[in-house]
Design a protein around this motif. Structure first.
Motif, PDB file in Angstrom:
ATOM      1  N   MET A  79       0.843  -1.190   0.000  1.00 57.73           N
ATOM      2  CA  MET A  79       0.000   0.000   0.000  1.00 57.73           C
ATOM      3  C   MET A  79       0.880   1.243   0.000  1.00 57.73           C
ATOM      4  N   LYS A  80       0.345   2.301  -0.600  1.00 62.56           N
ATOM      5  CA  LYS A  80       1.002   3.602  -0.585  1.00 62.56           C
ATOM      6  C   LYS A  80      -0.032   4.670  -0.237  1.00 62.56           C
ATOM      7  N   PRO A  81       0.392   5.897   0.043  1.00 60.43           N
ATOM      8  CA  PRO A  81      -0.576   6.962   0.320  1.00 60.43           C
ATOM      9  C   PRO A  81      -1.642   7.115  -0.758  1.00 60.43           C
ATOM     10  N   ALA A  82      -1.316   6.763  -1.991  1.00 64.99           N
ATOM     11  CA  ALA A  82      -2.295   6.852  -3.075  1.00 64.99           C
ATOM     12  C   ALA A  82      -3.461   5.894  -2.866  1.00 64.99           C
ATOM     13  N   ASP A  83      -3.270   4.867  -2.027  1.00 57.62           N
ATOM     14  CA  ASP A  83      -4.341   3.902  -1.743  1.00 57.62           C
ATOM     15  C   ASP A  83      -5.234   4.341  -0.586  1.00 57.62           C
ATOM     16  N   LEU A  84      -4.868   5.431   0.078  1.00 51.18           N
ATOM     17  CA  LEU A  84      -5.600   5.848   1.262  1.00 51.18           C
ATOM     18  C   LEU A  84      -6.782   6.756   0.928  1.00 51.18           C
ATOM     19  N   VAL A  85      -7.859   6.544   1.673  1.00 60.18           N
ATOM     20  CA  VAL A  85      -8.957   7.510   1.759  1.00 60.18           C
ATOM     21  C   VAL A  85      -9.001   7.941   3.215  1.00 60.18           C
ATOM     22  N   GLY A 141      -1.414  11.464  -4.552  1.00 59.28           N
ATOM     23  CA  GLY A 141      -2.317  10.572  -5.273  1.00 59.28           C
ATOM     24  C   GLY A 141      -3.416   9.980  -4.432  1.00 59.28           C
ATOM     25  N   GLY A 142      -3.538  10.419  -3.183  1.00 57.72           N
ATOM     26  CA  GLY A 142      -4.548   9.881  -2.285  1.00 57.72           C
ATOM     27  C   GLY A 142      -5.873  10.620  -2.372  1.00 57.72           C
ATOM     28  N   THR A 143      -6.790  10.259  -1.475  1.00 54.59           N
ATOM     29  CA  THR A 143      -8.140  10.808  -1.482  1.00 54.59           C
ATOM     30  C   THR A 143      -8.482  11.349  -0.097  1.00 54.59           C
ATOM     31  N   ALA A 144      -9.030  12.559  -0.066  1.00 54.79           N
ATOM     32  CA  ALA A 144      -9.413  13.214   1.179  1.00 54.79           C
ATOM     33  C   ALA A 144     -10.901  13.544   1.127  1.00 54.79           C
ATOM     34  N   VAL A 145     -11.600  13.324   2.234  1.00 57.48           N
ATOM     35  CA  VAL A 145     -13.036  13.591   2.312  1.00 57.48           C
ATOM     36  C   VAL A 145     -13.304  14.438   3.558  1.00 57.48           C
ATOM     37  N   PHE A 146     -13.938  15.590   3.369  1.00 56.52           N
ATOM     38  CA  PHE A 146     -14.349  16.395   4.519  1.00 56.52           C
ATOM     39  C   PHE A 146     -15.852  16.599   4.464  1.00 56.52           C
ATOM     40  N   GLU A 147     -16.454  16.876   5.622  1.00 60.00           N
ATOM     41  CA  GLU A 147     -17.909  17.005   5.647  1.00 60.00           C
ATOM     42  C   GLU A 147     -18.350  18.188   6.492  1.00 60.00           C
ATOM     43  N   GLU A 148     -19.588  18.117   6.953  1.00 56.03           N
ATOM     44  CA  GLU A 148     -20.205  19.155   7.777  1.00 56.03           C
ATOM     45  C   GLU A 148     -20.524  20.405   6.957  1.00 56.03           C
ATOM     46  N   ILE A 149     -21.313  20.230   5.916  1.00 55.22           N
ATOM     47  CA  ILE A 149     -21.666  21.372   5.072  1.00 55.22           C
ATOM     48  C   ILE A 149     -22.507  22.387   5.839  1.00 55.22           C
ATOM     49  N   VAL A 150     -23.185  21.947   6.907  1.00 52.79           N
ATOM     50  CA  VAL A 150     -23.924  22.910   7.726  1.00 52.79           C
ATOM     51  C   VAL A 150     -22.967  23.793   8.527  1.00 52.79           C
ATOM     52  N   GLU A 151     -21.697  23.419   8.576  1.00 51.33           N
ATOM     53  CA  GLU A 151     -20.689  24.267   9.205  1.00 51.33           C
ATOM     54  C   GLU A 151     -19.923  25.082   8.170  1.00 51.33           C
ATOM     55  N   LEU A 152     -20.463  25.171   6.964  1.00 54.20           N
ATOM     56  CA  LEU A 152     -19.861  25.998   5.916  1.00 54.20           C
ATOM     57  C   LEU A 152     -20.804  27.120   5.501  1.00 54.20           C
ATOM     58  N   GLY A 194     -13.256   9.016  -7.804  1.00 49.47           N
ATOM     59  CA  GLY A 194     -11.914   9.337  -8.270  1.00 49.47           C
ATOM     60  C   GLY A 194     -11.069   9.843  -7.117  1.00 49.47           C
ATOM     61  N   LYS A 195      -9.822  10.126  -7.410  1.00 50.57           N
ATOM     62  CA  LYS A 195      -8.898  10.622  -6.395  1.00 50.57           C
ATOM     63  C   LYS A 195      -9.165  12.096  -6.108  1.00 50.57           C
ATOM     64  N   GLY A 196      -8.446  12.651  -5.120  1.00 51.24           N
ATOM     65  CA  GLY A 196      -8.539  14.064  -4.833  1.00 51.24           C
ATOM     66  C   GLY A 196      -9.400  14.382  -3.630  1.00 51.24           C
ATOM     67  N   LEU A 197      -9.834  15.640  -3.540  1.00 58.51           N
ATOM     68  CA  LEU A 197     -10.597  16.154  -2.402  1.00 58.51           C
ATOM     69  C   LEU A 197     -12.084  16.147  -2.695  1.00 58.51           C
ATOM     70  N   TRP A 198     -12.888  15.595  -1.763  1.00 58.40           N
ATOM     71  CA  TRP A 198     -14.335  15.483  -1.933  1.00 58.40           C
ATOM     72  C   TRP A 198     -15.040  16.046  -0.704  1.00 58.40           C
ATOM     73  N   LEU A 199     -16.220  16.616  -0.934  1.00 57.44           N
ATOM     74  CA  LEU A 199     -17.072  17.133   0.139  1.00 57.44           C
ATOM     75  C   LEU A 199     -18.237  16.173   0.341  1.00 57.44           C
ATOM     76  N   LEU A 200     -18.394  15.674   1.569  1.00 54.35           N
ATOM     77  CA  LEU A 200     -19.458  14.730   1.891  1.00 54.35           C
ATOM     78  C   LEU A 200     -20.706  15.482   2.344  1.00 54.35           C
ATOM     79  N   ASP A 201     -21.829  15.189   1.699  1.00 59.02           N
ATOM     80  CA  ASP A 201     -23.115  15.802   2.022  1.00 59.02           C
ATOM     81  C   ASP A 201     -23.944  14.803   2.820  1.00 59.02           C
TER      82      ASP A 201
END
Length: 403
Positions: free
Chosen positions: A141-147, A178-189, A268-275
């Motif tokens: 595994m490498k960081p590219a495999d991480l979510v 090459g990894g994937t990041a997910v952040f949430e809490e759209i009510v805090e945006l 896909g990879k990259g940064l995603w916002l969870l609703d």
């Protein structure tokens, strides 16, 4: 540190191509009446986790959540346990999980002689499942495999000044590797619509972000509640905009690829916002994030092998399925709750670390956790979770849970 993409360790390859950092057996209960037996089967063992749904009547959101967690990359096998009266059938959950290539078993308590006999039977099944998944070969595994997911709670002024910015800097490095990041809490945006839209990677992502934001606004107006609490005010925050800017800092600076629904894996990879906000036609069973444990489980349901929780005032929770790392930007909170807090981002405020060096330290800690080191919640045995009734416009079970 540079060249994060070159770091490697061993993980567990699943049939859908995702890789796990843990190889757990998951015990699922399908009604609150079966929860005691499920926890008795798990017996608080480190490699046996429990999730469950309390409701007797089924709910598409809850079922989708359980299926996503049962087929999470950190899960090697499952046992689904029901009482026998409920709508949600443990056998059907086991059937779907079995199709994913994982060993899966199920039974009803009413058909197995009650509490003690069912716990004994469950333990026997779990031991058999453990033996099966122990033979799974490990792969690189490498960081590219991480979510990696992140949310914040119990925020104070240091959350926006240090805790969330350190995570944001780490997210930038993870995405660049090459990894994937997910952040949430759209009510805090709330209050950040134009900033959010400017970060969207393309028109399609911009439209999705716009829809999710406006829905969150309508939701907050309908329940007459905004994401600011007495604890936030006691911690030095003064307005929802101030809190929103601090919360948004955990997203870093990379483009937002799009919106995810709960239990949907990133396409896909990259940064995603969870609703996780219920849709306009939702049933009034609960709020979007009635507690931190639900929000953390939402992130884990996207396939996040590790979840970060930023808290200024402190927290003592953990999570099943995926390790939880608790981060604080408040040095006093870190010292006061040192048994529970994994990372002190407050060293940035004290001048002992730069934002860049602190996010390097956080990345190194996450790699150690991925290699098998236990987070503090794991060491303490914390495995809190919450699956509510909720109505949400989520993807199909096949696309949402990778059946």
């Amino acid at each position: 540190m540079s060249n994060w993409e070159d770091i490697s360790w061993k993980g567990y390859l699943r049939e859908d191509g995702r890789k796990g950092i843990r190889n757990l057996v998951l015990v699922i209960y399908t009604v609150e009446c079966a929860s005691f037996v499920a926890h008795g089967i798990a017996n608080n063992e480190d490699d046996v986790h429990v999730i469950g749904f309390s409701g007797c009547y089924d709910n598409a959101y809850a079922i989708r959540m359980m299926l996503a967690l049962a087929r999470h990359p950190n899960i090697g096998a499952i046992l689904s346990v029901g009482l026998g009266c409920e709508y949600t059938q443990p056998g059907k959950i086991a059937d779907v999980v079995r199709e994913s290539g994982r060993p899966a078993e199920s039974f009803f308590i009413q058909e197995n002689g009650g509490t003690s006999k069912s716990i004994a039977k469950g333990k026997e099944i779990v031991n058999e499942l453990k033996a099966k998944i122990a033979r799974i070969s490990q792969v690189e595994m490498k960081p590219a495999d991480l979510v990696v997911g992140c949310e914040c709670g119990g925020s104070d002024a240091t959350s926006g000044l240090a805790g969330n910015p350190v995570v944001g800097s780490f997210f930038d490095k993870l995405v660049d590797a090459g990894g994937t990041a997910v952040f949430e809490e759209i009510v805090e945006l709330i209050g950040l619509k134009e900033i959010l839209l400017d970060r969207a990677v393309n028109d399609e992502a911009k439209q999705a972000v716009d829809y999710a934001y406006e829905k969150a606004m309508r939701y907050c107006q309908s329940v007459q509640q905004w994401s600011a609490s007495p604890g936030n005010f006691a911690g030095g925050l003064t307005t929802i905009e101030e809190k929103s800017l601090g919360a948004f800092a955990k997203s870093g600076s990379r483009s937002i690829q799009g919106i995810l629904k709960v239990s949907q894996t990133p396409p896909g990879k990259g940064l995603w916002l969870l609703d996780s906000v219920p849709d306009d036609h939702f049933m009034q069973f609960g709020y979007t994030n009635p507690n931190d444990s639900e929000g953390i489980l939402d992130l884990i349901s996207t396939g996040a092998q590790i979840v970060l929780f930023v808290t200024g005032r402190g927290s003592v929770i953990g999570s099943p399925v995926a390790p939880l790392l608790k981060i604080t930007g408040n040095p006093k909170t870190y010292e006061n709750l040192i048994e529970d807090m994994d990372f002190n981002a407050g060293q940035v405020l004290e001048g002992k670390e730069t934002l860049d060096s602190a996010s390097d330290d956080l990345f190194q800690l996450i790699i150690r956790i991925a290699k098998g080191e236990l987070s503090k919640p794991e060491k303490l045995g914390h495995k809190e979770f919450f699956i509510p009734y909720k109505h949400q416009d989520t993807p199909s079970l096949q696309s949402g849970c990778r059946a």
